[in-house]
Scaffold this motif. Structure first.
Motif, PDB file in Angstrom:
ATOM      1  N   UNK A  90       0.851  -1.190   0.000  1.00 16.26           N
ATOM      2  CA  UNK A  90       0.000   0.000   0.000  1.00 16.26           C
ATOM      3  C   UNK A  90       0.891   1.246   0.000  1.00 16.26           C
ATOM      4  N   UNK A  91       0.563   2.205  -0.849  1.00 10.25           N
ATOM      5  CA  UNK A  91       1.361   3.436  -0.905  1.00 10.25           C
ATOM      6  C   UNK A  91       0.679   4.564  -0.147  1.00 10.25           C
ATOM      7  N   UNK A  92      -0.302   4.245   0.669  1.00 11.02           N
ATOM      8  CA  UNK A  92      -1.106   5.253   1.363  1.00 11.02           C
ATOM      9  C   UNK A  92      -0.319   6.310   2.107  1.00 11.02           C
ATOM     10  N   UNK A  93       0.457   5.935   3.111  1.00 10.54           N
ATOM     11  CA  UNK A  93       1.164   6.947   3.904  1.00 10.54           C
ATOM     12  C   UNK A  93       2.178   7.748   3.086  1.00 10.54           C
ATOM     13  N   UNK A 148       1.554  14.279  -1.264  1.00  9.28           N
ATOM     14  CA  UNK A 148       0.438  15.173  -1.587  1.00  9.28           C
ATOM     15  C   UNK A 148       0.407  16.362  -0.629  1.00  9.28           C
ATOM     16  N   UNK A 149       0.598  16.073   0.647  1.00 12.49           N
ATOM     17  CA  UNK A 149       0.578  17.150   1.645  1.00 12.49           C
ATOM     18  C   UNK A 149       1.699  18.151   1.391  1.00 12.49           C
TER      19      UNK A 149
END
Length: 116
Positions: free
Chosen positions: A5-8, A14-15
Motif C-alpha cells: 500500500x502506498x497510502x502513507x 500530496x501534503x
C-alpha cells in the motif's frame, strides 16, 4: 509477492505539494494534479525572475546615473562618462554610482569632474 500500500507515502507527498501551493488561486491549491502543475510553473517563473531581477536593477542603476548626470552642468553623456571612468581607472560599479547620484549628489559631481 504481497501487495504494498502506498497510502502513507502518497499522502505525505500530496501534503507536501499542497503545502507549497497554499495561497494559489482557484483549484491550484486544492487538487493534487492541478497543484503539481502550478508548482512546476511557479518554479520556472521563479527561476526566470531571479535572472530578470539582475537585468532590472542594472537598468535602474543606469537610469539613476543618467539622471544624476543630467542634473550637473556640462556633464558628459552616460556612455562618455562610463568610458572616461574606465580610462581614468576609477573602479566604481554602477550600483555604487547610482547610490551616490541619489544620496550624495555632491560626491557624484566630484567624480564626474575627475573623469573630465
Amino acid at each position: 509477492m504481497p501487495r504494498v500500500s502506498t497510502g502513507p507515502y502518497r499522502r505525505r507527498k500530496h501534503k507536501k505539494v499542497l503545502k507549497a501551493t497554499k495561497g494559489f488561486r482557484m483549484s491550484y491549491n486544492r487538487l493534487i494534479k492541478r497543484a503539481k502543475e502550478a508548482l512546476l510553473h511557479a518554479g520556472e517563473y521563479a527561476y526566470a525572475g531571479r535572472k530578470q531581477k539582475k537585468r532590472q536593477f542594472r537598468t535602474l542603476w543606469i537610469k539613476r546615473i543618467n539622471g544624476g548626470l543630467a542634473s550637473i552642468e556640462d556633464a558628459p553623456s552616460y556612455s562618455q562618462f562610463i568610458g572616461n571612468l574606465s580610462k581614468k581607472n576609477i573602479k566604481l560599479n554602477r550600483k555604487i554610482l547610482a547610490l551616490l547620484a541619489v544620496k550624495q549628489p555632491s560626491v557624484f559631481s566630484q567624480i564626474v569632474k575627475q573623469t573630465k
